[in-house]
Enzyme design. Structure first.
Site, PDB file in Angstrom:
ATOM      1  N   LYS A  50      -2.968  -7.316   2.256  1.00 19.91           N
ATOM      2  CA  LYS A  50      -2.878  -5.865   2.040  1.00 19.91           C
ATOM      3  C   LYS A  50      -4.210  -5.206   2.389  1.00 19.91           C
ATOM      4  O   LYS A  50      -4.252  -4.153   3.035  1.00 19.91           O
ATOM      5  CB  LYS A  50      -2.474  -5.578   0.587  1.00 19.91           C
ATOM      6  CG  LYS A  50      -1.009  -5.943   0.326  1.00 19.91           C
ATOM      7  CD  LYS A  50      -0.627  -6.003  -1.148  1.00 19.91           C
ATOM      8  CE  LYS A  50       0.802  -6.558  -1.260  1.00 19.91           C
ATOM      9  NZ  LYS A  50       1.227  -6.853  -2.628  1.00 19.91           N
ATOM     10  N   GLN A  94      -0.407  -6.104  -8.617  1.00 17.84           N
ATOM     11  CA  GLN A  94       0.270  -7.278  -8.052  1.00 17.84           C
ATOM     12  C   GLN A  94       1.069  -8.001  -9.144  1.00 17.84           C
ATOM     13  O   GLN A  94       0.547  -8.260 -10.234  1.00 17.84           O
ATOM     14  CB  GLN A  94      -0.761  -8.214  -7.408  1.00 17.84           C
ATOM     15  CG  GLN A  94      -0.177  -9.405  -6.674  1.00 17.84           C
ATOM     16  CD  GLN A  94       0.645  -9.018  -5.445  1.00 17.84           C
ATOM     17  OE1 GLN A  94       0.382  -8.011  -4.780  1.00 17.84           O
ATOM     18  NE2 GLN A  94       1.642  -9.799  -5.128  1.00 17.84           N
ATOM     19  N   ASP A 117       4.360   1.293  -5.045  1.00 17.95           N
ATOM     20  CA  ASP A 117       5.343   0.199  -5.129  1.00 17.95           C
ATOM     21  C   ASP A 117       6.732   0.719  -5.510  1.00 17.95           C
ATOM     22  O   ASP A 117       7.723   0.020  -5.331  1.00 17.95           O
ATOM     23  CB  ASP A 117       4.896  -0.797  -6.217  1.00 17.95           C
ATOM     24  CG  ASP A 117       4.397  -2.107  -5.654  1.00 17.95           C
ATOM     25  OD1 ASP A 117       4.830  -2.485  -4.551  1.00 17.95           O
ATOM     26  OD2 ASP A 117       3.570  -2.755  -6.331  1.00 17.95           O
TER      27      ASP A 117
HETATM   28  N1  GUN Z   1       4.813  -9.504  -5.873  1.00 13.18           N
HETATM   29  C1  GUN Z   1       5.681  -9.896  -4.913  1.00 13.18           C
HETATM   30  N2  GUN Z   1       6.058  -8.836  -4.159  1.00 13.18           N
HETATM   31  C2  GUN Z   1       5.403  -7.763  -4.657  1.00 13.18           C
HETATM   32  C3  GUN Z   1       5.385  -6.377  -4.293  1.00 13.18           C
HETATM   33  O1  GUN Z   1       6.055  -5.911  -3.363  1.00 13.18           O
HETATM   34  N3  GUN Z   1       4.575  -5.596  -5.055  1.00 13.18           N
HETATM   35  C4  GUN Z   1       3.854  -6.083  -6.098  1.00 13.18           C
HETATM   36  N4  GUN Z   1       3.128  -5.223  -6.793  1.00 13.18           N
HETATM   37  N5  GUN Z   1       3.856  -7.348  -6.453  1.00 13.18           N
HETATM   38  C5  GUN Z   1       4.633  -8.189  -5.728  1.00 13.18           C
END
Ligand code: GUN
Length: 293
Positions: A50, A94, A117
């Site tokens: 990211k 996350q 998200d």
């Molecule tokens: N863990 C696995 N996929 C994601 C996601 O798309 N966003 C977040 N925040 N955590 C994740």
């Protein structure tokens, strides 16, 4: 039958290139904050991707890495600080969070206007109401990938396997909404579904998002079906350096030649999730600054 491999990289690159162009004429750089609690190695890899994505398109980004022992109150206070930070447009916590931290309380603490998200109950509610603000990144990426490859959903049957808040539930909702890249007849499958393979084999499109390595084999996929594999599972492989390799929730070797189209793992949905995260961050920035989304 020749199986078309639905690669995410070309679509991600196109999204990045549009974002780069927008950043070039923006009044300031859009900013993304990532909060990583604990030492889950897979999460650390996703978070680093990211950050690289932000660098590529010219976004400001900060990653806050906190130990697994961090008290929940400290995580909440960091989020409160990010909520009022004018350089931060998007906040991503996350998942999964370590045991002992209440995921719902943490997601609720994120300002819904910075919730890139789309996991805050307000944003999930808007999605259910058919008026999404932030569409969760992986579901949005799945639809964008299908659109890019000219695969339509209207009137088609879709089996979604897995009911997580991150993927299964929101993608089922999106596909059932009215409009382009919706209008599908969706069957939501999960761990209590009986005769899973028979259900999925009867559908035009199968979205596998249950996190079980190579769980769907040839019997679960109809001839010519479109298969979206969201799984990223590490399995032991002594032939590889590191002793591991990544596989999806679909048995790729078993369904190649049977499926009409299939996303590779890695290289299918993964790049799309990052592209959509950055797009959502741009949207948050554009709303905050009053510029075009
Ligand atoms: N863990 C696995 N996929 C994601 C996601 O798309 N966003 C977040 N925040 N955590 C994740």
């Amino acid at each position: 039958m020749e199986t078309l491999m639905l690669k995410g990289a070309p679509v991600r690159d196109a999204v990045f290139s549009v974002l780069k162009g927008k950043v070039a004429s923006a009044p300031r750089r859009p900013g993304l904050a990532v909060v990583l609690v604990g030492d889950d190695p897979a999460s650390a890899v996703y978070v680093s991707h990211k950050g690289k994505g932000c660098d590529e398109v010219g976004f400001h980004h900060v990653t806050h890495c906190l130990p697994a022992s961090t008290p929940q109150a400290q995580v909440l206070s960091l989020i409160a600080q990010l909520n009022t930070d004018p350089a931060i447009d998007g906040i991503l916590v996350q998942l999964p969070l370590p045991k002992g931290i209440d995921q719902e309380a943490v997601l609720l603490a994120v300002d819904p206007r910075k919730d890139v998200d789309g996991f805050h109950p307000v944003n999930l509610g808007l999605l259910v109401a058919g008026k999404p603000r932030f569409v969760p990144c992986t579901p949005k990426g799945i639809l964008r990938l299908l659109e890019h490859y000219g695969i339509t959903t209207a009137g088609r049957t879709v089996a979604v396997v897995g009911r997580s808040v991150i993927v299964g539930r929101p993608v089922s909702l999106l596909l059932s909404l009215k409009g382009a890249m919706g209008d599908a007849t969706v069957t939501m499958c999960h761990s209590a579904t009986r005769n899973l393979a028979a259900v999925t084999a009867s559908c035009d499109i199968v979205i596998a998002a249950m996190g079980v390595p190579r769980a769907l084999g040839a019997d679960a996929i109809g001839e010519g079906a479109v298969v979206i594999d969201v799984g990223i599972n590490r399995i032991a492989d002594p032939t590889r350096t590191g002793g591991q390799r990544l596989v999806g929730d679909v048995d790729e070797a078993a369904v190649r030649g049977r499926a009409g189209a299939l996303t590779p793992v890695p290289g299918g949905i993964g790049p799309m999730t990052i592209a959509m995260l950055l797009e959502n961050t741009w949207e948050a920035f554009a709303r905050a600054e009053g510029v075009d989304a």
